[in-house]
Design an enzyme around this catalytic site. Structure first.
Site, mmCIF file in Angstrom:
data_model
loop_
_atom_site.group_PDB
_atom_site.id
_atom_site.type_symbol
_atom_site.label_atom_id
_atom_site.label_comp_id
_atom_site.label_asym_id
_atom_site.label_seq_id
_atom_site.Cartn_x
_atom_site.Cartn_y
_atom_site.Cartn_z
ATOM 1 C CG HIS A 9 -0.280 27.801 -12.245
ATOM 2 N ND1 HIS A 9 0.904 27.271 -12.700
ATOM 3 C CD2 HIS A 9 -0.958 26.782 -11.695
ATOM 4 C CE1 HIS A 9 0.932 25.970 -12.445
ATOM 5 N NE2 HIS A 9 -0.196 25.651 -11.827
ATOM 6 C CE LYS A 20 6.780 35.971 -23.580
ATOM 7 N NZ LYS A 20 7.147 35.080 -22.488
ATOM 8 N NE ARG A 21 -3.624 32.915 -25.238
ATOM 9 C CZ ARG A 21 -4.751 32.247 -24.972
ATOM 10 N NH1 ARG A 21 -4.743 30.931 -24.837
ATOM 11 N NH2 ARG A 21 -5.886 32.888 -24.864
ATOM 12 C CE LYS A 46 1.437 35.658 -21.136
ATOM 13 N NZ LYS A 46 2.381 34.816 -20.363
ATOM 14 C CB THR A 80 7.655 27.220 -18.915
ATOM 15 O OG1 THR A 80 6.443 27.477 -19.635
ATOM 16 C CG2 THR A 80 7.335 26.875 -17.481
ATOM 17 C CE LYS A 111 8.478 25.042 -22.600
ATOM 18 N NZ LYS A 111 7.047 25.316 -22.864
#
Ligand code: 26V
Length: 832
Positions: A375, A567-568, A573, A675, A679
């Site tokens: 992952h 998100k985290r 990111k 993911t 969504k």
């Protein structure tokens, strides 16, 4: 229909027992809830709190799951079907009541049953604790997979740890993140069944003895410490209730009697300390994602649940078959990242040491049984354990690892491999830094027949980077399984308004088969449909606006564009890229306030690992920027910034249906899949993103006109890293960026502490590893294209509809279908 008044006589006797357990009429459900309230919760209606009503309702729903559960178990057992075991240190399941109600088709009936009692189902929904037994994407994926396996009637167990404390609760104080314990079990958990009789001894430490049996050495491990793993089962019901699987979570219990000698001699404190050490294993989830924990307790957790799960499935196998020679025909074990990879070694130990199997046979069975999903490629997240720690905690396992490695390297040498660098890279043992370490990714790879990545790009990069040499040797082992999400939770439960419109336009079949969504594309330009969808989204945005006001005091306009990054918090990111663009936009609006700006609300939510200083500083920056922007009358009605605290699955269910724009802006090559991107697109948000992870595949499906792509590609990122280009030059070449950097650096957003962001800004200037500065201008330009499209609402809604229409492929049913076919070799139920 009879309507019970609050305080009416207890109903249990009025209905036959089986109706109370399984009846699905309004009356039966109402009677069942009242009976649970009286006899399981022990309350009278007049005294019942929302929590009591939640427990009573959940228990009544659970009764309706149990019959299917037992039926599924029986069918699998008598049919001799192969089972899937999904081993994961994380299951980010969130609340379960609406999962069960939705999949049993009982949501509306239950709502009516409760309203007759003066109870509001939607209020009870908010009372259920959010089970956060995971950090982020990896844990949520495991939860979506469990639901899809049940839906597709794949007989499966999820195996994990029943952490007493889930992921910490995030409180934002003066803009800084604080962590508080999240004791989700403190008011009881109505979904689980304790199985105190299903308990296994798990050993740690000690020594290994060698005996000769028939002239061959046999090894026996004598652990110095034993902990018991006790099972807790949660039923997982699939769509339409056809099939029910089990999530089996292990809780640590001190072996009994624990040092009875010490206890009897009066050393209660010493004996209790051992008990605390044993039970610490299931006390808390490690709250870091993609940063190494490197703690002994973490390795204890990994071995604890891997060993318990293997004993459990081996016992199940031996109840039916005389030996373990056909294990791989009956069991497929999927390793969710390397966290359970020690299971490869434990299975070898069970087969060889305990069941007397020949090594080669055992290895063949082990490889045929395991699959491994990777992952992340971030080097800092790839697990390794120091050999001395392994030797101390798991002495027999370390011996087995050495032997597996020696045989593996010997075989390669015999096949003609000799390159030192290749041999080093494919060895399970890493040398260097003065200490040998066990590379868990290599171990998982060698021990599995299939290894997969979680998006097309990520899988390609796996082949080219971390597993390059192993892939060259075993070219058929790596395969791609692009992630997916369960539409039951992320569409039907989270967004009933959108779901109702879809059913109206496309028919009910869309609930069973998301490929029907494609027909929506024909209506993308239909003004009536656009208006309906826009009204539904506006309602969702107003609801989220209420939550924002309640949690932060900030008022937002539901007619503004809701621009969402959830998100985290992590440098890769790039929430800080979004913040720098926010500041640039703020500057631009202030410079020309009269222009026709597209009004925006920027929403950030996410947790930072408690020890990740820069991530916590980014949260502080978001809050500092929010304060300055929201207090400035010049930008009122044009720009708002919100940091919503304590992001979790339940909050995601509120934010996602209210999103217009989805921020997926990681440095290309670093986000394995994502993911949340799926969504948000499903719920009609347009993506602004890099060509990273599953964004690439989303783009291929929704089409270039319906997504905003910007930034360096993964290849260009790699080239930049090699070239060592200076960020100072990039900044100097962009007056807009230079102005923003200077403002942050000099304390414009932190007047109370003007040095707060100085080092942070300098780090970006000196070594911008995540290429925030390199992508800034292109990102800013992409955001202006977003503004332009927003101003043409018909075009915007056309693009939004195209997103919903074209992302049916990202259903986790599709993903699980592929795992079942290509990795597990198990059949799936055909769509209705
Ligand atoms: C690593 C560690 C290191 C030790 C401490 C605890 C801990 C917990 C998790 C991890 C690995 C994190 C990997 C991860 O979450 N990957 C995410 O997986 C998602 C599902 O495949 C994917 O969508 C995300 O892109 C990816 O970041």
């Amino acid at each position: 229909m009879t309507t019970q008044q609050p305080g009416a006589a207890l109903p249990a006797a009025a209905q036959p027992d089986d109706d109370l357990r399984t009846g699905n009429s309004v009356e039966a459900l109402r009677g069942a809830v009242m009976a649970k309230l009286a006899y399981a919760v022990g309350k009278v209606q007049a005294d019942a709190s929302d929590r009591d009503w939640f427990l009573a309702t959940a228990l009544a729903v659970r009764d309706r799951v149990v019959q299917g559960w037992q039926r599924s178990y029986h069918t699998t057992n008598t049919g001799g079907t192969k089972r899937v075991y999904y081993m994961s240190l994380e299951f980010l399941i969130g609340r379960l009541m609406f999962d069960a109600l939705t999949n049993l088709g009982l949501t509306d009936t239950m709502r009516e049953a409760l309203s007759g009692l003066g109870v509001d189902l939607d209020k009870l929904r908010e009372v259920e604790p959010d089970a956060a037994l995971g950090n982020g994407g990896l844990g949520r994926l495991a939860a979506c997979f469990m639901e899809s396996m049940a839906t597709l009637a794949v007989p499966a167990y999820g195996y994990g740890i029943r952490y007493e404390n889930g992921l910490f609760r995030q409180v934002v104080k003066d803009g800084w993140q604080q962590e508080y314990p999240e004791n989700w079990l403190s008011f009881g958990n109505p979904w689980e069944f304790a199985r105190p009789e299903i308990a296994y001894d798990i050993g740690f430490g000690g020594h290994v003895e060698t005996h000769q049996v028939d002239g061959a050495p046999r090894y026996e491990w004598f652990p110095s410490e034993t902990v018991e793993a006790v099972a807790y089962d949660t039923p997982v019901v699939g769509w339409r209730g056809h099939h029910v699987n089990t999530l089996r979570l292990w809780s640590a219990r001190a072996g009994d009697p624990l040092r009875l000698d010490a206890f009897n001699e009066g050393d209660h404190v010493g004996a209790m300390a051992d008990r605390v050490k044993a039970e610490a294993i299931s006390k808390v989830l490690y709250p870091s994602d993609a940063t190494p924990a490197g703690q002994e307790l973490r390795l204890r957790q990994e071995y604890f649940f891997a060993a318990a799960s293997l004993q459990d499935l081996v016992r199940r196998h031996l109840k039916k078959y005389p030996d373990l020679s056909n294990l791989a025909d009956q069991a497929a074990i999927q390793l969710n990242d390397t966290h359970p990879a020690i299971a490869v070694v434990e299975l070898m130990r069970l087969l060889v040491d305990l069941h007397g199997m020949a090594w080669d046979d055992a290895w063949r069975i082990t490889q045929a049984t395991f699959g491994y999903t990777n992952h992340t490629l971030l080097p800092e997240a790839l697990e390794t354990w120091p050999v001395p720690l392994m030797e101390r905690m798991l002495p027999r396992h370390m011996q087995i690892i050495y032997l597996v490695n020696a045989l593996h390297l010997d075989k390669l040498r015999a096949e003609g491999h000799s390159d030192v660098d290749v041999m080093r890279s494919v060895s399970i043992i890493a040398e260097g830094w003065g200490q040998q370490r066990v590379k868990m990714g290599t171990l998982a790879f060698i021990g599995s027949h299939r290894i997969n990545g979680v998006s097309a790009l990520h899988t390609d990069l796996m082949r080219q980077t971390v597993f390059r040499d192993l892939n060259a040797i075993y070219p058929d082992r790596i395969n791609n399984k692009t992630n997916g999400i369960t539409f039951r939770r992320w569409l039907m439960e989270a967004n009933p308004a959108l779901t109702a419109i879809l059913v109206d336009v496309l028919g009910k079949a869309v609930l069973d088969d998301p490929s029907h969504l494609e027909k929506l594309a024909q209506h993308a330009g239909d003004p009536a449909l656009q208006a309906r969808l826009k009204a539904a989204k506006r309602d969702n945005k107003a609801t989220l606006g209420g939550i924002i006001a309640a949690r932060t005091g900030i008022q937002v306009d539901p007619d503004a564009m809701f621009d969402i990054q959830i998100k985290r918090i992590h440098e890769y990111k790039r929430q800080h890229l979004n913040l720098l663009e926010t500041i640039a936009l703020y500057n631009a609006i202030r410079a020309e306030p009269w222009r026709d700006w597209a009004p925006r609300v920027k929403v950030f939510a996410g947790k930072a690992a408690a020890s990740y200083h820069t991530a916590k500083l980014i949260i502080k920056l978001a809050n500092d920027v929010a304060r300055v922007v929201n207090d400035d009358p010049t930008v009122r009605g044009k720009l708002k910034v919100v940091f919503l605290p304590n992001y979790n699955v339940s909050l995601a269910e509120r934010i996602i249906p209210a999103a217009d724009l989805s921020e997926q802006i990681s440095t290309a090559g670093m986000e394995a899949s994502g993911t949340g991107n799926m969504k948000l697109a499903l719920n009609g948000a347009l993506t602004i993103g890099t060509l990273d992870g599953a964004n690439v595949e989303i783009k291929e499906r929704v089409g270039d006109d319906n997504i905003f792509i910007f930034g360096l590609t993964a290849e260009e990122v790699a080239a930049r890293h090699r070239s060592g280009l200076s960020a100072r030059e990039t900044i100097a070449n962009s007056p807009r960026l230079a102005e923003v950097m200077e403002a942050v650096s000099s304390g414009v957003f932190s007047p109370d502490d003007t040095d707060r962001y100085r080092d942070f800004a300098n780090a970006l200037r000196d070594h911008d590893h995540f290429l925030v500065t390199a992508d800034f201008d292109d990102y800013y330009a992409a955001q202006r294209r977003v503004d332009a499209l927003w101003r043409d609402q018909a075009a915007w809604w056309r693009a939004s509809i195209m997103n919903t229409a074209r992302v049916g492929w990202f259903s986790s049913d599709r993903t699980i279908g592929e795992y079942a076919r290509d990795i597990w070799d198990v059949p799936v139920r055909a769509a209705e």
